[in-house]
Design a protein around this motif. Structure first.
Motif, PDB file in Angstrom:
ATOM      1  N   GLY A 186       4.473  77.192   4.921  1.00 52.26           N
ATOM      2  CA  GLY A 186       4.296  77.583   3.524  1.00 52.26           C
ATOM      3  C   GLY A 186       5.000  76.634   2.571  1.00 52.26           C
ATOM      4  O   GLY A 186       4.462  76.278   1.523  1.00 52.26           O
ATOM      5  N   GLY A 187       6.213  76.213   2.955  1.00 55.79           N
ATOM      6  CA  GLY A 187       6.949  75.285   2.109  1.00 55.79           C
ATOM      7  C   GLY A 187       6.263  73.940   1.996  1.00 55.79           C
ATOM      8  O   GLY A 187       6.141  73.371   0.909  1.00 55.79           O
ATOM      9  N   SER A 188       5.796  73.416   3.123  1.00 57.70           N
ATOM     10  CA  SER A 188       5.100  72.130   3.123  1.00 57.70           C
ATOM     11  C   SER A 188       3.794  72.208   2.336  1.00 57.70           C
ATOM     12  O   SER A 188       3.395  71.265   1.653  1.00 57.70           O
ATOM     13  CB  SER A 188       4.807  71.691   4.565  1.00 57.70           C
ATOM     14  OG  SER A 188       5.996  71.558   5.300  1.00 57.70           O
ATOM     15  N   LEU A 189       3.148  73.365   2.436  1.00 55.79           N
ATOM     16  CA  LEU A 189       1.888  73.595   1.742  1.00 55.79           C
ATOM     17  C   LEU A 189       2.032  73.343   0.246  1.00 55.79           C
ATOM     18  O   LEU A 189       1.247  72.618  -0.373  1.00 55.79           O
ATOM     19  CB  LEU A 189       1.459  75.035   2.005  1.00 55.79           C
ATOM     20  CG  LEU A 189      -0.001  75.404   1.883  1.00 55.79           C
ATOM     21  CD1 LEU A 189      -0.761  74.962   3.105  1.00 55.79           C
ATOM     22  CD2 LEU A 189      -0.120  76.926   1.746  1.00 55.79           C
ATOM     23  N   TYR A 190       3.072  73.953  -0.330  1.00 55.79           N
ATOM     24  CA  TYR A 190       3.268  73.827  -1.769  1.00 55.79           C
ATOM     25  C   TYR A 190       4.001  72.542  -2.143  1.00 55.79           C
ATOM     26  O   TYR A 190       3.801  72.017  -3.240  1.00 55.79           O
ATOM     27  CB  TYR A 190       4.010  75.057  -2.296  1.00 55.79           C
ATOM     28  CG  TYR A 190       3.173  76.310  -2.216  1.00 55.79           C
ATOM     29  CD1 TYR A 190       2.078  76.485  -3.051  1.00 55.79           C
ATOM     30  CD2 TYR A 190       3.452  77.299  -1.285  1.00 55.79           C
ATOM     31  CE1 TYR A 190       1.293  77.622  -2.975  1.00 55.79           C
ATOM     32  CE2 TYR A 190       2.669  78.450  -1.200  1.00 55.79           C
ATOM     33  CZ  TYR A 190       1.581  78.596  -2.055  1.00 55.79           C
ATOM     34  OH  TYR A 190       0.795  79.727  -1.977  1.00 55.79           O
ATOM     35  N   LEU A 191       4.846  72.033  -1.240  1.00 60.48           N
ATOM     36  CA  LEU A 191       5.510  70.767  -1.504  1.00 60.48           C
ATOM     37  C   LEU A 191       4.486  69.639  -1.633  1.00 60.48           C
ATOM     38  O   LEU A 191       4.647  68.717  -2.435  1.00 60.48           O
ATOM     39  CB  LEU A 191       6.500  70.454  -0.387  1.00 60.48           C
ATOM     40  CG  LEU A 191       7.365  69.201  -0.566  1.00 60.48           C
ATOM     41  CD1 LEU A 191       8.245  69.349  -1.802  1.00 60.48           C
ATOM     42  CD2 LEU A 191       8.209  68.963   0.677  1.00 60.48           C
ATOM     43  N   ILE A 214      -1.979  70.573  14.474  1.00 64.58           N
ATOM     44  CA  ILE A 214      -2.724  69.528  13.758  1.00 64.58           C
ATOM     45  C   ILE A 214      -3.536  70.151  12.619  1.00 64.58           C
ATOM     46  O   ILE A 214      -3.595  69.632  11.504  1.00 64.58           O
ATOM     47  CB  ILE A 214      -3.670  68.770  14.722  1.00 64.58           C
ATOM     48  CG1 ILE A 214      -2.881  68.064  15.824  1.00 64.58           C
ATOM     49  CG2 ILE A 214      -4.537  67.774  13.949  1.00 64.58           C
ATOM     50  CD1 ILE A 214      -1.979  66.964  15.338  1.00 64.58           C
ATOM     51  N   GLY A 215      -4.142  71.305  12.909  1.00 61.17           N
ATOM     52  CA  GLY A 215      -4.903  72.009  11.879  1.00 61.17           C
ATOM     53  C   GLY A 215      -4.029  72.425  10.710  1.00 61.17           C
ATOM     54  O   GLY A 215      -4.432  72.303   9.539  1.00 61.17           O
ATOM     55  N   LEU A 216      -2.821  72.908  11.009  1.00 63.07           N
ATOM     56  CA  LEU A 216      -1.901  73.287   9.933  1.00 63.07           C
ATOM     57  C   LEU A 216      -1.545  72.081   9.062  1.00 63.07           C
ATOM     58  O   LEU A 216      -1.406  72.197   7.836  1.00 63.07           O
ATOM     59  CB  LEU A 216      -0.638  73.916  10.521  1.00 63.07           C
ATOM     60  CG  LEU A 216      -0.792  75.248  11.273  1.00 63.07           C
ATOM     61  CD1 LEU A 216       0.571  75.756  11.717  1.00 63.07           C
ATOM     62  CD2 LEU A 216      -1.499  76.288  10.427  1.00 63.07           C
ATOM     63  N   VAL A 217      -1.390  70.924   9.690  1.00 61.49           N
ATOM     64  CA  VAL A 217      -1.073  69.701   8.936  1.00 61.49           C
ATOM     65  C   VAL A 217      -2.218  69.342   7.984  1.00 61.49           C
ATOM     66  O   VAL A 217      -1.987  69.017   6.806  1.00 61.49           O
ATOM     67  CB  VAL A 217      -0.786  68.528   9.904  1.00 61.49           C
ATOM     68  CG1 VAL A 217      -0.679  67.213   9.138  1.00 61.49           C
ATOM     69  CG2 VAL A 217       0.498  68.783  10.684  1.00 61.49           C
ATOM     70  N   PHE A 218      -3.459  69.396   8.466  1.00 60.28           N
ATOM     71  CA  PHE A 218      -4.597  69.116   7.594  1.00 60.28           C
ATOM     72  C   PHE A 218      -4.665  70.106   6.434  1.00 60.28           C
ATOM     73  O   PHE A 218      -4.971  69.735   5.293  1.00 60.28           O
ATOM     74  CB  PHE A 218      -5.910  69.172   8.396  1.00 60.28           C
ATOM     75  CG  PHE A 218      -6.318  67.857   8.992  1.00 60.28           C
ATOM     76  CD1 PHE A 218      -6.830  66.849   8.187  1.00 60.28           C
ATOM     77  CD2 PHE A 218      -6.192  67.628  10.356  1.00 60.28           C
ATOM     78  CE1 PHE A 218      -7.204  65.629   8.737  1.00 60.28           C
ATOM     79  CE2 PHE A 218      -6.567  66.407  10.912  1.00 60.28           C
ATOM     80  CZ  PHE A 218      -7.076  65.407  10.099  1.00 60.28           C
ATOM     81  N   ILE A 219      -4.385  71.369   6.711  1.00 54.91           N
ATOM     82  CA  ILE A 219      -4.403  72.380   5.646  1.00 54.91           C
ATOM     83  C   ILE A 219      -3.318  72.094   4.608  1.00 54.91           C
ATOM     84  O   ILE A 219      -3.527  72.261   3.400  1.00 54.91           O
ATOM     85  CB  ILE A 219      -4.245  73.785   6.251  1.00 54.91           C
ATOM     86  CG1 ILE A 219      -5.490  74.148   7.055  1.00 54.91           C
ATOM     87  CG2 ILE A 219      -4.016  74.831   5.158  1.00 54.91           C
ATOM     88  CD1 ILE A 219      -5.375  75.417   7.853  1.00 54.91           C
TER      89      ILE A 219
END
Length: 499
Positions: A65-70, A115-120
């Protein structure tokens, strides 16, 4: 006049509808993952899960979640200086869709899940700030419909958030984890198609009847050399991921989460200083940036509690909530829909209430709304603290109504703070760094998510004594921050009005 009438939606610019639908399905895909993520990771391997302990799983959710918004900060920068809002949103949607495809393939190779989480993460970094900015571009700065328009947009977000846990949670319960995750990918594909074939078309038509800021289509200035830096960054990231897959680099999720809090917090402070002194802002814009910095800190407090929904609230529903009704067990993920359900019910009511206050010259200012958001969130965690005391005294599990009431207060807090925050950020952000400022707004969510991940791991069946303290600390921090905002609201409002 007829053509102009056709370019409206509920009294708002027509592109608002297709933008809301684009965001709805993107959020469906995200909340489908969000509702299942920690449950999937703590489930034992024999039942199709990953077998992580709760502390590690909660930290991973926080890091995600943090990386998502960062990622919205470099995403906003690329939109401002290279891609424009339209192209950034489109590319982001494609990357998110690829991420869901990777998650679907993880049934064959476990590492494809990450890997999927990274792309998202990368896709959301481009998609999220630009979609919100495009809503803001539909309104003049002094347009009284602005807050109401963002609330409508927010309703679209939460319709996706409502449907996803119900559908994906039931699919997971009946058919397994990967089917539950895969359905979210279908939502992202729908979002991509709506944006490409409908939203872009609506914006092009609307520009014939309204003077929309042209940055929705292309940036004000295109900086040279960005492509080279992006390529280097991609190569470094691919190399790091490869080393992790090969086992050469071993990661400790809780330690990473703690370091992220320090790095993101320090980095945000330095970036604020850079924008204040070196971004070429005038006096009024610098004052606006100071206001933004205060609200940034307040929003970190809010999101660090609000984003405990997929961690501590989810684990509380799993371990301490009686989910049996008439002999049937409620899927844990369904509790993640409560917040969105309340938003859909109360968003139009609260939106109408703000407009009513403005019409009778009793308008509730944005700073006050922010503070009210913190107060409601503190009440939400007060309910959770009381429920924890009952579990300690009586043992066993508590009624689901405790979670429902807690979610209700949390929803009131979100509706008071989040759409107003989005609206205010698009209003006060200097034009030349609009995407970066919106990116910084989402960095507050990034910090909040990481902190929430660290806190959420404390909700464990073998650590019951810590629950009242865990939730009580959130009550205290939120309430103190609300009092601080009430105390300085006059000064903040003066900064916003000084030119």
């Amino acid at each position: 006049m007829l053509k102009k009438t056709k370019m409206t939606f509920l009294g708002h610019p027509k592109p608002l509808f297709s933008l809301s639908m684009t965001e709805l399905w993107e959020r469906f895909s995200f909340y489908g993952i969000r509702a299942l993520l920690i449950l999937f990771m703590v489930e034992i391997i024999d039942k199709g899960g990953m077998g992580f302990d709760k502390t590690t799983a909660s930290a991973i959710v926080g890091i995600f979640g943090g990386s998502l918004y960062l990622a919205t900060l470099p995403g906003g920068y690329l939109a401002d200086n290279c891609l424009g809002q339209k192209n950034a949103t489109l590319i982001g949607a494609i990357l998110i869709a690829i991420g869901h495809l990777c998650i679907a393939l993880s049934i064959f190779l476990n590492f494809m899940f990450f890997i999927g989480l990274v792309f998202i993460v990368f896709g959301t970094g481009l998609f999220k700030p630009c979609a919100s900015i495009m809503v803001g571009l539909l309104y003049d700065k002094n347009d009284s419909r602005r807050d109401s328009g963002f609330t409508i947009f927010y309703m679209g977000i939460n319709l996706g958030a409502l449907l996803a846990p119900f559908i994906c949670g039931l699919a997971q319960k009946e058919y397994g984890w990967h089917i539950g995750f895969g359905i979210g990918g279908i939502g992202m594909l729908i979002s991509l198609l709506i944006f490409y074939f409908k939203t872009i078309k609506d914006f092009k038509e609307y520009t014939k009847y309204a003077d929309i800021d042209k940055t929705w289509e292309k940036p004000l200035h295109v900086k040279k050399g960005i492509g080279m830096y992006v390529s280097i960054a991609i190569m470094l990231i691919v190399g790091f991921i490869s080393l992790c897959i090969l086992g050469i680099i071993k990661l400790n999720a809780p330690l990473i989460a703690k370091n992220m809090v320090v790095i993101i917090g320090s980095g945000s402070l330095l970036y604020f200083a850079y924008l204040f002194f070196f971004a070429g802002l005038n006096k009024a814009e610098r004052k606006n940036l100071l206001v933004f910095s205060v609200l940034f800190i307040a929003s970190v407090f809010f999101w660090s509690t609000f984003e405990q929904q997929p961690t501590s609230f989810n684990l509380f529903a799993k371990d301490y909530t009686d989910r049996i009704i008439f002999g049937w067990e409620i899927p844990i993920a369904w509790f993640q829909s409560i917040n969105a359900f309340f938003i859909i019910i109360f968003a139009p009511i609260i939106s109408a209430f703000w407009i009513f206050l403005a019409k009778i010259n009793k308008e509730c200012g944005s700073i006050v709304k922010f503070a009210l958001g913190l107060v409601f969130a503190s009440l939400s965690f007060l309910v959770m603290m009381l429920a924890s005391f009952i579990i300690l005294e009586n043992g066993g599990k508590v009624s689901p109504l405790w979670l429902v009431v807690s979610y209700l207060f949390l929803t009131f807090g979100e509706l008071s703070l989040s759409p107003v925050g989005l609206s205010l950020m698009t209003q006060i952000a200097p034009k030349v760094i609009r995407g970066q400022v919106m990116g910084l707004w989402f960095v507050a969510l990034s910090l909040g998510n990481v902190v929430a991940g660290l806190i959420g791991g404390g909700v464990q069946a073998d650590n019951l004594q810590s629950l009242p303290t865990l939730f009580g600390q959130s009550v205290l921090l939120l309430f103190c921050m609300a009092l601080f905002l009430f105390a300085i609201k006059k000064s903040l409002n003066k900064m916003l009005t000084d030119k």
